[in-house]
Design a protein around this motif. Structure first.
Motif, PDB file in Angstrom:
ATOM      1  N   ALA A  14       0.811  -1.226   0.000  1.00 53.96           N
ATOM      2  CA  ALA A  14       0.000   0.000   0.000  1.00 53.96           C
ATOM      3  C   ALA A  14       0.837   1.265   0.000  1.00 53.96           C
ATOM      4  CB  ALA A  14      -0.933  -0.010   1.214  1.00 53.96           C
ATOM      5  N   GLU A  15       1.962   1.263   0.710  1.00 57.17           N
ATOM      6  CA  GLU A  15       2.726   2.511   0.887  1.00 57.17           C
ATOM      7  C   GLU A  15       4.175   2.160   1.216  1.00 57.17           C
ATOM      8  OE1 GLU A  15       2.063   6.846   3.061  1.00 57.17           O
ATOM      9  OE2 GLU A  15       0.833   5.126   3.622  1.00 57.17           O
ATOM     10  N   ARG A  16       4.988   2.033   0.192  1.00 57.68           N
ATOM     11  CA  ARG A  16       6.330   1.488   0.359  1.00 57.68           C
ATOM     12  C   ARG A  16       7.238   2.360   1.230  1.00 57.68           C
ATOM     13  NH1 ARG A  16       8.251  -2.644  -2.659  1.00 57.68           N
ATOM     14  NH2 ARG A  16       6.768  -3.589  -4.120  1.00 57.68           N
ATOM     15  N   ARG A  17       7.130   3.662   1.100  1.00 59.78           N
ATOM     16  CA  ARG A  17       8.050   4.510   1.866  1.00 59.78           C
ATOM     17  C   ARG A  17       7.814   4.343   3.368  1.00 59.78           C
ATOM     18  NH1 ARG A  17       5.188  10.422   0.767  1.00 59.78           N
ATOM     19  NH2 ARG A  17       3.389  10.024   2.121  1.00 59.78           N
ATOM     20  N   ALA A  18       6.550   4.315   3.775  1.00 52.83           N
ATOM     21  CA  ALA A  18       6.247   4.129   5.189  1.00 52.83           C
ATOM     22  C   ALA A  18       6.626   2.724   5.646  1.00 52.83           C
ATOM     23  CB  ALA A  18       4.764   4.383   5.446  1.00 52.83           C
ATOM     24  N   ALA A  19       6.359   1.728   4.804  1.00 51.74           N
ATOM     25  CA  ALA A  19       6.702   0.352   5.155  1.00 51.74           C
ATOM     26  C   ALA A  19       8.215   0.187   5.275  1.00 51.74           C
ATOM     27  CB  ALA A  19       6.140  -0.605   4.113  1.00 51.74           C
ATOM     28  N   PHE A  20       8.957   0.849   4.400  1.00 51.29           N
ATOM     29  CA  PHE A  20      10.418   0.772   4.473  1.00 51.29           C
ATOM     30  C   PHE A  20      10.909   1.385   5.786  1.00 51.29           C
ATOM     31  CE2 PHE A  20      14.606   2.006   2.151  1.00 51.29           C
ATOM     32  CZ  PHE A  20      15.253   0.951   2.790  1.00 51.29           C
ATOM     33  N   ALA A  21      10.330   2.520   6.170  1.00 48.57           N
ATOM     34  CA  ALA A  21      10.722   3.153   7.436  1.00 48.57           C
ATOM     35  C   ALA A  21      10.369   2.260   8.623  1.00 48.57           C
ATOM     36  CB  ALA A  21      10.051   4.514   7.562  1.00 48.57           C
TER      37      ALA A  21
END
Length: 725
Positions: free
Chosen positions: A331-338
């Protein structure tokens, strides 16, 4: 809407406040009423005295705790400080909800369903065992660190959601300030920094190079870290707790770098001495350390229940969290990566950095290799809480699948129930499992043993006595009782684990005892006056010159008899278990030489056979929870009896203490539904077991009723330990 499109929907702050309030009410209902074992008493005494606790000094916590302790939030100081832990942890739960709600937006579009899933995740984060257990007592400073991690993570999420032209960079400056500030509480709070960096690089990397941001960041970082100045400034006033005495740059550096604990290099094996013979931090050791983390993870969701069910629940909640992670990445890679970066930092990287010996209850055994002295699950408190966010997202993903399945197979039913969302909500009941499964062992409600034990030990001693203790659990509660509750401040406490440091012995020598208050002592001390002594414990050492210190050790290659004032003591390296005397041993012997017969000297029974190993057996007589050092060999009499395997016992004094003064025996004996949960600290119960067992053995032929009551209490206490279950 793409992943990088800013979201301007207002966060549900009111609902977050209600979630935090709900967590707080749970914590208050299960709050510890007073101090507890381990570091609780030390930090309470430090906050009360505006003192310096063990390295690195934790100045932010001391300041916040001191101010909080002044608030009119209850009559008992310890309960107020415990409430501080509850409030900071509950506030973190509110931020976990906000973060979960924001990250669930692309997954669960329906607002009420999304917020229920976010509440479920926050509930799990609040009620996993370690978080709940640490939120109802201020044992450590980690609830403050957890709050700072939650707040910083929420701020970077909000920064990313702001429009680029909305002057959003003030969020980044505030984050830098909070990171600098939380470092003065504990470095755990700084572990969120890699996740922040990943988030910023994924959204707007140029923000890291903007001159105004960089200049402001440097300024606020300096302001935040300036809290460290409290440590040397306050140390010069020599408060009651002044560990490390960081009044010089060298001493301050030793405190801030935790030199006292001798932490091994991350590349060494902590169970072996450093040097070329050290086998190093091998993959096998790291694997065992990771298994220790997995062991702690299995405790989080049903700690009250049998181990097999605990492991099954751990698998279930691990799967829910991984499902949430998978859906987050889609759904939201940048947040998941963080988020992934943060969890890797708080687990894999932290396990490697901490480099612990084998866990206290891990099954590994090898000759000469030590386990940790206690369970260390509290170091991973933030990772357990954060996992709750992904669990909530996993539950949200399950709801999404159920809704989609209902819409495809039963469209009429789905439309009737609002698209199927209402029919999917029962899966959220899984979030109640940790609440039900940890309600007994996470709670500290009604537990007063540490306070009662401290009062009992201090009241066992004559005015202006010295009591020798062994370590944290038999010392910190005494510090709390003296500093916070004013119990027997005339008694000096010598803890062996610190008596190998010069700064501690210098404080012992230079601090005069407080005036004896006969009204706050047992009644038999009120018949006469007690002059306050004016001489230090040792006549030659730690007085004026830096050179008058004791050596770190003295070789003891063979048995030797030494004269200590009025007594002769045989020192035997075989009895000691080592061919040398440490500075702590030398201190005890020197004090006996200089003060025996002039001031009372006791060994707490918690020191075990230590006094016997120093050759003092024939001069020791038991008096309740302490053993007095007599100025002549003890001989049996009507009042002093020789108990086989226990040594001499002053029966009248022990009876008077146990029946008219002590409170901890009854406390230790009260039924506990899961026994004594913190197994490493159960030795504190054994002092009472030994006391009542000795009383029963000493009076069974003369006072059978007293002996029977002593046996009853002994057995009830043992039933709370691993030896009685």
């Amino acid at each position: 809407m793409t992943e990088h499109t800013p979201l301007v929907e207002r966060p549900p702050y009111r609902l977050a406040g209600l979630v935090a309030l709900g967590a707080l009410l749970l914590y208050v209902a299960t709050l510890a009423p007073t101090t507890q074992f381990w570091d609780t008493s030390e930090y309470m005494a430090a906050a009360h005295a505006l003192g310096i606790p063990h390295p690195p000094g934790n100045p932010l916590f001391v300041i916040l705790g001191h101010v909080w302790g002044l608030l009119p939030l209850g009559a008992d100081y310890a309960r107020r400080i415990n409430l501080f832990a509850a409030v900071t942890s509950a506030a973190a739960v509110g931020f976990w909800f906000l973060i979960g709600d924001r990250w669930l937006r692309p997954i669960v579009p329906l607002a009420w369903s999304r917020r229920l899933a976010a509440i479920a995740g926050a509930l799990v984060a609040a009620t996993v065992f370690t978080v709940w257990n640490q939120s109802v007592v201020n044992e450590k400073v980690y609830t403050v660190s957890m709050l700072s991690i939650a707040l910083v993570l929420w701020l970077v999420v909000r920064w990313a959601d702001q429009l680029p032209d909305a002057r959003r960079d003030h969020h980044l400056v505030l984050i830098v300030y909070l990171l600098a500030l939380t470092a003065t509480n504990h470095l755990m709070g700084v572990l969120v920094a890699p996740a922040v960096l990943v988030y910023v690089l994924g959204v707007d990397p140029r923000a890291l190079l903007r001159p105004r941001v960089l200049g402001a960041a440097v300024l606020v970082a300096a302001v935040g870290t300036s809290v460290y100045l409290f440590v040397p400034i306050r140390a010069h006033f020599d408060p009651y707790l002044n560990e490390g005495a960081p009044t010089t740059w060298q001493a301050l550096q030793a405190v801030l770098t935790r030199e006292q604990f001798g932490k091994p290099s991350v590349f060494d094996n902590p169970m072996y001495p450093p040097g070329p013979e050290n086998p190093g931090h091998t993959l096998v050791l790291y694997g065992q350390q990771l298994l220790n983390y997995v062991q702690y993870f299995t405790w989080q969701f049903g700690h009250d229940w049998w181990p097999g069910l605990q492991r099954a629940l751990a698998v279930l909640f691990a799967a829910l969290g991984l499902l949430g992670a998978r859906r987050h990445w889609r759904a939201e890679r940048r947040a998941a990566f963080a988020m992934t970066t943060l969890l890797v930092t708080l687990t894999l990287a932290l396990v490697f950095y901490l480099n612990f010996r084998w866990g206290f209850s891990q099954p590994y055994r090898a000759a000469g290799l030590e386990h940790e002295v206690r369970e260390r699950d509290y170091f991973f408190i933030a990772s357990f809480a954060l996992w709750g966010i992904w669990v909530g997202m996993g539950l949200g993903a399950l709801m999404e699948w159920i809704e989609q399945g209902l819409a495809a197979r039963h469209p009429v039913v789905a439309r009737r129930w609002g698209g199927g969302g209402a029919l999917a909500t029962p899966v959220l009941l899984l979030a109640l499992v940790p609440l039900v499964g940890n309600r007994l062992t996470a709670s500290r409600s009604g537990e007063t043993l540490a306070r009662d034990y401290a009062r009992d030990v201090l009241q066992s001693a004559d005015p202006y006595a010295l009591v020798v203790t062994a370590g944290d659990n038999d010392t910190f509660p005494l510090w709390y009782a003296q500093e916070v509750e004013g119990v027997r401040r005339d008694v000096s406490v010598l803890v062996l684990s610190l008596a190998n440091t010069d700064w501690y012995l210098r404080q012992l020598q230079h601090r005069p005892p407080a005036a004896f208050d006969s009204l706050g002592a047992p009644p038999w001390y009120r018949s006469r006056g007690w002059p306050r002594p004016s001489t230090p414990w040792m006549e030659r050492y730690y007085l004026e010159n830096p050179s008058d210190s004791l050596p770190a050790y003295v070789a003891l290659p063979q048995p030797v008899t030494v004269r200590l004032g009025p007594i002769d003591v045989a020192l035997d390296p075989r009895a000691l278990g080592r061919p040398y005397l440490m500075r702590s041993d030398l201190t005890v012997l020197e004090i006996i030489k200089d003060r025996l017969g002039r001031r009372p000297i006791y060994f707490s029974t918690s020191t075990g056979r230590y006094a016997d190993q120093l050759g003092l057996s024939r001069y020791l007589v038991g008096e309740g929870l302490v053993r007095r050092v007599a100025p002549a060999p003890v001989v049996p009499s009507d009042s002093i009896r020789l108990v086989a395997g226990r040594g001499f016992l002053n029966v009248p004094r022990t009876r008077a203490l146990a029946s008219g003064v002590y409170q901890g025996g009854e406390t230790a004996a009260r039924p506990r539904p899961r026994g004594w949960v913190d197994v490493p600290s159960q030795n504190s119960l054994f002092g009472y077991v030994f006391l009542y067992d000795t009383i029963a053995a000493a009076v069974h032929d003369r006072e059978p009723a007293l002996a029977a009551r002593a046996v009853e209490l002994r057995d009830a206490i043992l039933a709370n330990t691993t030896y009685g279950q």
